[in-house]
Design a protein around this motif. Structure first.
Motif, PDB file in Angstrom:
ATOM      1  N   SER A  36      -9.692 -42.945  25.029  1.00  0.00           N
ATOM      2  CA  SER A  36     -10.078 -42.660  23.648  1.00  0.00           C
ATOM      3  C   SER A  36     -10.865 -43.817  23.046  1.00  0.00           C
ATOM      4  O   SER A  36     -11.902 -43.622  22.396  1.00  0.00           O
ATOM      5  N   GLU A  37     -10.386 -45.027  23.264  1.00  0.00           N
ATOM      6  CA  GLU A  37     -11.082 -46.210  22.751  1.00  0.00           C
ATOM      7  C   GLU A  37     -12.467 -46.347  23.384  1.00  0.00           C
ATOM      8  O   GLU A  37     -13.442 -46.649  22.700  1.00  0.00           O
ATOM      9  N   ASN A  38     -12.560 -46.122  24.689  1.00  0.00           N
ATOM     10  CA  ASN A  38     -13.854 -46.226  25.366  1.00  0.00           C
ATOM     11  C   ASN A  38     -14.833 -45.144  24.902  1.00  0.00           C
ATOM     12  O   ASN A  38     -16.022 -45.404  24.745  1.00  0.00           O
ATOM     13  N   LEU A  39     -14.337 -43.924  24.663  1.00  0.00           N
ATOM     14  CA  LEU A  39     -15.197 -42.858  24.136  1.00  0.00           C
ATOM     15  C   LEU A  39     -15.696 -43.211  22.732  1.00  0.00           C
ATOM     16  O   LEU A  39     -16.862 -42.989  22.405  1.00  0.00           O
ATOM     17  N   SER A  40     -14.826 -43.769  21.919  1.00  0.00           N
ATOM     18  CA  SER A  40     -15.234 -44.181  20.567  1.00  0.00           C
ATOM     19  C   SER A  40     -16.305 -45.255  20.626  1.00  0.00           C
ATOM     20  O   SER A  40     -17.281 -45.227  19.867  1.00  0.00           O
ATOM     21  N   LYS A  41     -16.135 -46.203  21.529  1.00  0.00           N
ATOM     22  CA  LYS A  41     -17.132 -47.272  21.672  1.00  0.00           C
ATOM     23  C   LYS A  41     -18.478 -46.700  22.139  1.00  0.00           C
ATOM     24  O   LYS A  41     -19.526 -47.099  21.643  1.00  0.00           O
ATOM     25  N   GLU A  42     -18.447 -45.770  23.083  1.00  0.00           N
ATOM     26  CA  GLU A  42     -19.682 -45.148  23.558  1.00  0.00           C
ATOM     27  C   GLU A  42     -20.372 -44.390  22.412  1.00  0.00           C
ATOM     28  O   GLU A  42     -21.590 -44.443  22.282  1.00  0.00           O
ATOM     29  N   SER A  43     -19.594 -43.704  21.601  1.00  0.00           N
ATOM     30  CA  SER A  43     -20.159 -42.982  20.460  1.00  0.00           C
ATOM     31  C   SER A  43     -20.774 -43.934  19.455  1.00  0.00           C
ATOM     32  O   SER A  43     -21.848 -43.667  18.902  1.00  0.00           O
ATOM     33  N   ASP A  44     -20.112 -45.042  19.212  1.00  0.00           N
ATOM     34  CA  ASP A  44     -20.629 -46.031  18.262  1.00  0.00           C
ATOM     35  C   ASP A  44     -21.876 -46.732  18.791  1.00  0.00           C
ATOM     36  O   ASP A  44     -22.611 -47.355  18.021  1.00  0.00           O
ATOM     37  N   GLN A  45     -22.138 -46.632  20.080  1.00  0.00           N
ATOM     38  CA  GLN A  45     -23.362 -47.175  20.682  1.00  0.00           C
ATOM     39  C   GLN A  45     -24.424 -46.082  20.846  1.00  0.00           C
ATOM     40  O   GLN A  45     -25.420 -46.274  21.533  1.00  0.00           O
ATOM     41  N   PHE A  46     -24.187 -44.917  20.236  1.00  0.00           N
ATOM     42  CA  PHE A  46     -25.129 -43.785  20.245  1.00  0.00           C
ATOM     43  C   PHE A  46     -25.393 -43.274  21.661  1.00  0.00           C
ATOM     44  O   PHE A  46     -26.511 -42.910  22.000  1.00  0.00           O
ATOM     45  N   LYS A  47     -24.353 -43.202  22.478  1.00  0.00           N
ATOM     46  CA  LYS A  47     -24.500 -42.733  23.857  1.00  0.00           C
ATOM     47  C   LYS A  47     -23.896 -41.349  24.074  1.00  0.00           C
ATOM     48  O   LYS A  47     -23.950 -40.828  25.182  1.00  0.00           O
ATOM     49  N   ILE A  48     -23.286 -40.764  23.038  1.00  0.00           N
ATOM     50  CA  ILE A  48     -22.615 -39.476  23.187  1.00  0.00           C
ATOM     51  C   ILE A  48     -23.145 -38.503  22.136  1.00  0.00           C
ATOM     52  O   ILE A  48     -23.190 -38.823  20.946  1.00  0.00           O
ATOM     53  N   ASP A  49     -23.552 -37.317  22.601  1.00  0.00           N
ATOM     54  CA  ASP A  49     -24.006 -36.278  21.672  1.00  0.00           C
ATOM     55  C   ASP A  49     -22.805 -35.645  20.986  1.00  0.00           C
ATOM     56  O   ASP A  49     -21.815 -35.293  21.642  1.00  0.00           O
ATOM     57  N   ARG A  50     -22.923 -35.492  19.674  1.00  0.00           N
ATOM     58  CA  ARG A  50     -21.841 -34.924  18.876  1.00  0.00           C
ATOM     59  C   ARG A  50     -22.394 -33.884  17.903  1.00  0.00           C
ATOM     60  O   ARG A  50     -23.570 -33.898  17.562  1.00  0.00           O
ATOM     61  N   ARG A  51     -21.492 -33.051  17.443  1.00  0.00           N
ATOM     62  CA  ARG A  51     -21.782 -32.128  16.349  1.00  0.00           C
ATOM     63  C   ARG A  51     -20.728 -32.406  15.270  1.00  0.00           C
ATOM     64  O   ARG A  51     -19.533 -32.358  15.541  1.00  0.00           O
ATOM     65  N   VAL A  52     -21.193 -32.701  14.064  1.00  0.00           N
ATOM     66  CA  VAL A  52     -20.307 -32.930  12.928  1.00  0.00           C
ATOM     67  C   VAL A  52     -20.492 -31.745  11.982  1.00  0.00           C
ATOM     68  O   VAL A  52     -21.611 -31.477  11.533  1.00  0.00           O
ATOM     69  N   SER A  98     -13.299 -33.717  -0.111  1.00  0.00           N
ATOM     70  CA  SER A  98     -12.394 -33.394  -1.207  1.00  0.00           C
ATOM     71  C   SER A  98     -11.211 -32.611  -0.656  1.00  0.00           C
ATOM     72  O   SER A  98     -11.092 -32.411   0.549  1.00  0.00           O
ATOM     73  N   ASP A  99     -10.370 -32.122  -1.563  1.00  0.00           N
ATOM     74  CA  ASP A  99      -9.191 -31.383  -1.104  1.00  0.00           C
ATOM     75  C   ASP A  99      -9.561 -30.056  -0.451  1.00  0.00           C
ATOM     76  O   ASP A  99      -8.774 -29.492   0.299  1.00  0.00           O
ATOM     77  N   ASN A 100     -10.766 -29.534  -0.707  1.00  0.00           N
ATOM     78  CA  ASN A 100     -11.153 -28.280  -0.062  1.00  0.00           C
ATOM     79  C   ASN A 100     -12.334 -28.430   0.893  1.00  0.00           C
ATOM     80  O   ASN A 100     -12.719 -27.476   1.541  1.00  0.00           O
ATOM     81  N   VAL A 101     -12.931 -29.614   0.988  1.00  0.00           N
ATOM     82  CA  VAL A 101     -14.025 -29.855   1.934  1.00  0.00           C
ATOM     83  C   VAL A 101     -13.544 -30.826   2.998  1.00  0.00           C
ATOM     84  O   VAL A 101     -13.055 -31.910   2.698  1.00  0.00           O
ATOM     85  N   SER A 102     -13.679 -30.419   4.250  1.00  0.00           N
ATOM     86  CA  SER A 102     -13.238 -31.246   5.370  1.00  0.00           C
ATOM     87  C   SER A 102     -14.303 -31.194   6.456  1.00  0.00           C
ATOM     88  O   SER A 102     -15.351 -30.590   6.283  1.00  0.00           O
ATOM     89  N   TYR A 103     -14.014 -31.822   7.590  1.00  0.00           N
ATOM     90  CA  TYR A 103     -14.985 -31.867   8.677  1.00  0.00           C
ATOM     91  C   TYR A 103     -14.261 -31.892  10.012  1.00  0.00           C
ATOM     92  O   TYR A 103     -13.078 -32.185  10.101  1.00  0.00           O
ATOM     93  N   PHE A 104     -15.013 -31.564  11.043  1.00  0.00           N
ATOM     94  CA  PHE A 104     -14.552 -31.824  12.400  1.00  0.00           C
ATOM     95  C   PHE A 104     -15.730 -32.319  13.212  1.00  0.00           C
ATOM     96  O   PHE A 104     -16.881 -32.048  12.887  1.00  0.00           O
ATOM     97  N   VAL A 105     -15.428 -33.091  14.234  1.00  0.00           N
ATOM     98  CA  VAL A 105     -16.451 -33.667  15.093  1.00  0.00           C
ATOM     99  C   VAL A 105     -16.211 -33.157  16.501  1.00  0.00           C
ATOM    100  O   VAL A 105     -15.097 -33.258  17.022  1.00  0.00           O
TER     101      VAL A 105
END
Length: 134
Positions: A36-52, A98-105
């Protein structure tokens, strides 16, 4: 010895690296924690495609979707999404929560990271000032 001398810089870099490495080794105890930590680091280095995706929890409607090599930072009632859009080009979005707006990644593709080795990304130019610069 001046602070700008390379010998002093090397000592500072070594000391900071030791502190970071020690903190990471203490903080991760299982294979899942390391991955999990390594995946987070890769994401923070812009190496992983994500959808937010941002959605309204009351109406179940999507409000916004951002896709790309993006790093996220949850700042309580605001999500900061920074995406790499070119070789040295970035865009940063601030989205209110807010209390009614959330997100997932969602991570769009599987990537290989080690479960046995911690990844430390050390950028000395970010913490050691260039004292020779006027």
């Amino acid at each position: 010895m001046r602070y700008g001398d390379s010998g002093m810089k090397k000592k500072v870099v070594a000391a900071v690296a030791a502190v970071f490495a020690g903190g990471i080794l203490l903080g991760c105890s299982s294979d899942a924690d390391v991955v999990s930590e390594n995946l987070s680091k890769e994401s923070d280095q812009f190496k992983i495609d994500r959808r937010v995706v941002f959605f309204n929890g009351i109406t179940d409607k999507y409000l916004l979707s951002i896709e790309g090599r993006c790093s996220i930072k949850d700042e309580n009632n605001q999500l900061e999404v920074t995406c790499k859009t070119g070789e040295n080009e970035y865009k940063k979005h601030f989205l209110g929560l807010s209390d009614n707006v959330s997100y997932f990644v969602e991570q769009l593709e599987a990537v290989e990271v080690s479960r046995y080795h911690y990844k430390v990304i050390f950028k000395p130019e970010a913490i050691i000032p260039d004292v020779d610069r006027p």
